[in-house]
Design a protein around this motif. Structure first.
Motif, PDB file in Angstrom:
ATOM      1  N   UNK A  27     -32.922  -0.672 -15.312  1.00 36.57           N
ATOM      2  CA  UNK A  27     -34.116  -1.381 -15.599  1.00 36.57           C
ATOM      3  C   UNK A  27     -35.410  -0.700 -14.417  1.00 36.57           C
ATOM      4  N   UNK A  28     -36.321  -0.372 -14.825  1.00 40.01           N
ATOM      5  CA  UNK A  28     -37.529   0.094 -13.966  1.00 40.01           C
ATOM      6  C   UNK A  28     -38.089  -0.965 -13.116  1.00 40.01           C
ATOM      7  N   UNK A  29     -38.198  -2.094 -14.010  1.00 47.86           N
ATOM      8  CA  UNK A  29     -38.692  -3.243 -13.631  1.00 47.86           C
ATOM      9  C   UNK A  29     -37.989  -3.874 -12.496  1.00 47.86           C
ATOM     10  N   UNK A  30     -36.481  -3.945 -12.723  1.00 50.31           N
ATOM     11  CA  UNK A  30     -35.668  -4.360 -11.666  1.00 50.31           C
ATOM     12  C   UNK A  30     -35.523  -3.473 -10.496  1.00 50.31           C
ATOM     13  N   UNK A  31     -35.456  -2.205 -10.639  1.00 51.01           N
ATOM     14  CA  UNK A  31     -35.716  -1.380  -9.584  1.00 51.01           C
ATOM     15  C   UNK A  31     -36.833  -1.597  -8.648  1.00 51.01           C
ATOM     16  N   UNK A  32     -38.010  -1.665  -9.215  1.00 57.12           N
ATOM     17  CA  UNK A  32     -39.158  -2.170  -8.276  1.00 57.12           C
ATOM     18  C   UNK A  32     -39.213  -3.683  -7.636  1.00 57.12           C
ATOM     19  N   UNK A  33     -38.407  -4.363  -8.463  1.00 56.25           N
ATOM     20  CA  UNK A  33     -38.027  -5.640  -7.558  1.00 56.25           C
ATOM     21  C   UNK A  33     -37.260  -5.572  -6.520  1.00 56.25           C
ATOM     22  N   UNK A  34     -36.089  -4.793  -6.638  1.00 56.25           N
ATOM     23  CA  UNK A  34     -35.042  -4.640  -5.632  1.00 56.25           C
ATOM     24  C   UNK A  34     -35.718  -3.753  -4.367  1.00 56.25           C
ATOM     25  N   UNK A  35     -36.615  -2.828  -4.562  1.00 57.33           N
ATOM     26  CA  UNK A  35     -37.212  -2.009  -3.824  1.00 57.33           C
ATOM     27  C   UNK A  35     -38.124  -2.803  -2.688  1.00 57.33           C
ATOM     28  N   UNK A  36     -38.616  -3.665  -3.461  1.00 59.45           N
ATOM     29  CA  UNK A  36     -39.703  -4.620  -2.756  1.00 59.45           C
ATOM     30  C   UNK A  36     -39.010  -5.581  -1.926  1.00 59.45           C
ATOM     31  N   UNK A  37     -37.887  -6.280  -2.398  1.00 63.02           N
ATOM     32  CA  UNK A  37     -37.196  -7.243  -1.775  1.00 63.02           C
ATOM     33  C   UNK A  37     -36.668  -6.349  -0.469  1.00 63.02           C
ATOM     34  N   UNK A  38     -36.018  -5.454  -0.523  1.00 64.63           N
ATOM     35  CA  UNK A  38     -35.260  -4.632   0.433  1.00 64.63           C
ATOM     36  C   UNK A  38     -36.369  -4.039   1.564  1.00 64.63           C
ATOM     37  N   UNK A  39     -37.536  -3.650   1.118  1.00 65.62           N
ATOM     38  CA  UNK A  39     -38.699  -3.247   2.191  1.00 65.62           C
ATOM     39  C   UNK A  39     -39.110  -4.364   2.963  1.00 65.62           C
ATOM     40  N   UNK A  40     -39.351  -5.470   2.414  1.00 68.89           N
ATOM     41  CA  UNK A  40     -39.656  -6.696   3.083  1.00 68.89           C
ATOM     42  C   UNK A  40     -38.826  -7.162   4.214  1.00 68.89           C
ATOM     43  N   UNK A  41     -37.369  -7.071   3.537  1.00 68.04           N
ATOM     44  CA  UNK A  41     -36.178  -7.599   4.371  1.00 68.04           C
ATOM     45  C   UNK A  41     -36.101  -6.647   5.787  1.00 68.04           C
ATOM     46  N   UNK A  42     -36.185  -5.109   5.481  1.00 66.87           N
ATOM     47  CA  UNK A  42     -36.293  -4.112   6.518  1.00 66.87           C
ATOM     48  C   UNK A  42     -37.501  -4.445   7.476  1.00 66.87           C
ATOM     49  N   UNK A  43     -38.524  -5.053   6.944  1.00 68.59           N
ATOM     50  CA  UNK A  43     -39.788  -5.347   7.902  1.00 68.59           C
ATOM     51  C   UNK A  43     -39.605  -6.696   8.770  1.00 68.59           C
ATOM     52  N   UNK A  44     -38.792  -7.469   7.969  1.00 66.40           N
ATOM     53  CA  UNK A  44     -38.456  -8.592   8.749  1.00 66.40           C
ATOM     54  C   UNK A  44     -37.254  -8.227   9.728  1.00 66.40           C
ATOM     55  N   UNK A  45     -36.343  -7.533   9.457  1.00 63.38           N
ATOM     56  CA  UNK A  45     -35.350  -7.178  10.511  1.00 63.38           C
ATOM     57  C   UNK A  45     -35.724  -6.595  11.840  1.00 63.38           C
ATOM     58  N   UNK A  46     -36.842  -5.871  11.453  1.00 57.06           N
ATOM     59  CA  UNK A  46     -37.508  -5.107  12.807  1.00 57.06           C
ATOM     60  C   UNK A  46     -38.615  -6.131  13.717  1.00 57.06           C
TER      61      UNK A  46
ATOM     62  N   UNK B 268     -38.486  -9.639  13.247  1.00 58.55           N
ATOM     63  CA  UNK B 268     -37.733 -10.959  13.701  1.00 58.55           C
ATOM     64  C   UNK B 268     -36.308 -10.667  13.850  1.00 58.55           C
ATOM     65  N   UNK B 269     -35.372  -9.729  13.552  1.00 57.35           N
ATOM     66  CA  UNK B 269     -34.193  -9.713  13.713  1.00 57.35           C
ATOM     67  C   UNK B 269     -33.297 -10.261  12.861  1.00 57.35           C
ATOM     68  N   UNK B 270     -34.078 -10.805  11.685  1.00 63.21           N
ATOM     69  CA  UNK B 270     -33.136 -11.705  10.966  1.00 63.21           C
ATOM     70  C   UNK B 270     -33.908 -11.669   9.397  1.00 63.21           C
ATOM     71  N   UNK B 271     -33.272 -12.213   8.349  1.00 61.75           N
ATOM     72  CA  UNK B 271     -33.958 -12.308   6.972  1.00 61.75           C
ATOM     73  C   UNK B 271     -34.892 -13.610   7.146  1.00 61.75           C
ATOM     74  N   UNK B 272     -36.086 -13.327   6.735  1.00 63.68           N
ATOM     75  CA  UNK B 272     -37.226 -14.565   6.846  1.00 63.68           C
ATOM     76  C   UNK B 272     -37.468 -15.097   5.417  1.00 63.68           C
ATOM     77  N   UNK B 273     -37.104 -14.475   4.180  1.00 64.47           N
ATOM     78  CA  UNK B 273     -37.081 -15.119   2.959  1.00 64.47           C
ATOM     79  C   UNK B 273     -35.681 -15.614   2.773  1.00 64.47           C
ATOM     80  N   UNK B 274     -35.723 -17.008   2.724  1.00 64.01           N
ATOM     81  CA  UNK B 274     -34.530 -17.797   2.725  1.00 64.01           C
ATOM     82  C   UNK B 274     -34.323 -18.161   1.156  1.00 64.01           C
ATOM     83  N   UNK B 275     -33.047 -18.118   0.718  1.00 62.08           N
ATOM     84  CA  UNK B 275     -32.763 -18.546  -0.527  1.00 62.08           C
ATOM     85  C   UNK B 275     -31.371 -19.374  -0.581  1.00 62.08           C
TER      86      UNK B 275
END
Length: 587
Positions: free
Chosen positions: A187-206, A208-215
């Motif tokens: 699913x292209x829509x799912x791929x976009x969702x995953x790419x966005x989540x992962x990009x934001x996570x990499x930003x947070x790691x850089x 803050x050193x940890x995940x900032x989107x808590x679930x």
């Protein structure tokens, strides 16, 4: 009175002392503090959250306000009918009524007065759909995702997501979020969702050193922790409780070990025990669990600190451990992960078993259960099916197509490589079913015959042996995008083939202290011990040792924590309006 040396530091005082900082403890602390009590929470570990932070975060709360807002108005007798059939003679009407009546109030209270907000799981059915009263919608809620920036400095004191259930420290929320990760190659829509989540996570790691989107569980603990802090709750980590302070009037507090030394905490309204049960208390585990599991034969998922402290404190005050449950433990199928750094982790098999193209077998190569049923059911069936004297274990078997699409346990799906986990021994891989069986120690002829028989029917989406895919819960756990007639069944035929070894594990314990409907701990005469409460896994399971639906650990934990907080505050007649538009006032 306590038989330990007197504290060397000046005593602390409060109205209510909470021992343990998981969902039950924090729910009680927040409730009591909102009703005006001075509350102290002590946590043995260096971080707050306990096993709740490592959980999926789902709560079973029939009749909750989110379901009502979605137009789901269930007869209140329906969940009672379901539980009466599920629990049988272990149906405790008083405690079940307390749970079912207060659960919706609990959700409404936290929604309206705290930082804890929820997302509905209205589409999640109860596990045993063939049982009268089983619900197909409206029973589940989960903490809404939380931006960790809102927590502030407290964030560093909260437990992070379980390593094995995150990706590079990024937790993935059950539901649509997880569905996107599993379908991103289709699913292209799912791929976009995953790419966005992962990009934001990499930003947070850089940054803050940890995940900032808590679930999931970390979102629940983050929101509860923030709520407790906002209400002035005194949160003390690295502070194990050594003994309870008692006099002729009942429990009056506890002696705790602080980093500075022993200290008394005097609690005018009493003490709540919510220290996480005894999943890592080896002697008690060996005494109560079937097959007397040793440290390597049972893979407990809760943190090491969940080792029976609260139960021992209760017993010292005259409490009684309830052991007459259907099971003393909340079973889960777990595989052992050996990480590259030499550490050992545990992976709970919750998602993969129901997907089409997988079976679970014993050492004889035969299936023993409907793999798409609940995790408790899978593990209980495994213990029942393995002959006495043999290792209790099973193997999940799949082909290359399945592993690349859904993953297998800790081995992630495409595009992540499987080679490292094959080399570490976590995954077994072979070009034929017989060779795979030989490497695993499974009977080759038995496994080959099982796969051949399974495939014959699976090509038509059928499982005449165990009825896989026959219940709403099965189908919900399967793959809605699978093009075949059954979202839980597909043949295993495209090599190479994979296997992972699964052992009995647990999310926690069911055996706990006997309590009444107000979460008060009972003595051997069935009388409430003044000033002593228990909730979470320090309290005997309200489900009687059964597992009728996902979320039956956290739902009651939150609810009885809420009940205990209100009882300690002397609140009995105030009800939170379930109408989201109504104005609620403090009781």
């Amino acid at each position: 009175m306590s038989d330990v040396p007197a504290a060397t530091l000046l005593p602390l005082d409060c109205d209510l002392l909470v021992i343990g900082s998981g969902a039950a403890g924090l729910a009680c602390a927040v409730t009591a503090a909102w009703h005006g009590l001075k509350v102290i929470v002590v946590e043995k570990d260096s971080t707050f959250g306990g096993a709740s932070a490592w959980s999926g975060g789902w709560m079973w709360v029939p009749g909750n306000p989110l379901a009502r807002r979605a137009g789901i108005h269930e007869n209140p007798q329906q969940p009672r009918t379901y539980l009466k059939h599920e629990l049988g003679e272990r149906y405790d009407a008083a405690r079940i009524d307390a749970f079912l009546d207060n659960g919706p109030q609990m959700v409404a209270f936290f929604e309206q007065h705290t930082a804890l907000q929820f997302v509905d799981g209205n589409g999640i059915p109860d596990i045993h759909g063939q049982v009268p009263g089983a619900g197909i919608e409206g029973h589940q809620v989960i903490a809404a995702p939380y931006d960790a920036r809102a927590i502030g400095p407290l964030l560093k004191r909260l437990r992070k997501t379980l390593r094995e259930t995150s990706f590079l420290g990024m937790p993935i929320m059950a539901g649509a979020d997880l569905g996107a990760f599993l379908s991103m190659t289709r699913s292209f829509r799912s791929l976009l969702h995953v790419a966005g989540r992962f990009a934001r996570h990499l930003r947070d790691l850089a940054l803050h050193g940890r995940a900032m989107h808590l679930v999931n569980g970390v979102a629940l603990i983050g929101r509860l922790g923030k709520s407790a802090e906002d209400l002035g709750v005194n949160l003390l980590e690295s502070t194990p409780a050594r003994s309870l302070l008692r006099d002729s009037q009942g429990v009056q507090g506890a002696l705790v070990d602080t980093p500075e030394g022993p200290r008394e905490i005097r609690a005018r309204r009493g003490v709540l025990l919510a220290a996480g049960g005894f999943a890592n208390d080896l002697p008690r585990r060996q005494a109560l669990f079937p097959r007397a599991p040793g440290p390597d034969e049972h893979l407990a998922l809760p943190p090491r600190s969940c080792c029976g402290d609260g139960i021992r404190l209760g017993e010292q005050a005259g409490a009684v451990l309830a052991t007459d449950l259907a099971s003393p433990v909340a079973w889960a199928p777990v595989s052992r992960v050996r990480h590259a750094d030499g550490s050992i982790g545990h992976f709970p098999h919750i998602i993969d078993r129901a997907k089409p193209g997988l079976i679970g077998v014993l050492a004889n190569g035969k299936r023993f259960v409907n793999e798409a049923d609940g995790y408790y059911d899978y593990t209980a069936a495994m213990l029942e099916a393995v002959p006495a004297g043999e290792e209790v274990a099973s193997w999940l078997i799949c082909d290359h197509r399945f592993q690349r699409r859904y993953g297998l346990g800790y081995a992630r799906p495409f595009p992540l490589p499987v080679g490292p986990l094959v080399r570490s021994g976590y995954l077994v891989r072979a070009d034929s079913i017989q060779a795979l069986a030989s490497q695993c120690g499974i009977d080759p002829q038995g496994l080959a015959a099982t796969v051949q028989a399974f495939n014959q029917h699976a090509r038509n989406g059928q499982d005449p042996e165990f009825g896989r895919g026959s219940t709403p819960y099965n189908r919900k756990q399967g793959d809605a995008l699978y093009p075949g007639p059954n979202p839980c069944v597909a043949p295993i035929e495209q090599g190479p083939f994979y296997a992972v070894k699964v052992l009995p594990g647990s999310f926690g314990t069911f055996a706990g202290l006997k309590t009444n409907a107000q979460a008060q701990v009972l003595d051997s005469h069935g009388t409430a011990i003044p000033g002593l409460y228990a909730a979470g896994t320090d309290m005997a399971s309200v489900m009687g040792g059964f597992y009728p639906s996902g979320g039956i650990n956290l739902g009651p934990a939150m609810t009885f924590g809420y009940i205990a907080g209100r009882h300690a505050a002397g609140v009995s007649d105030y009800e939170v309006p379930l109408d989201p538009g109504a104005e609620a006032t403090r009781g």
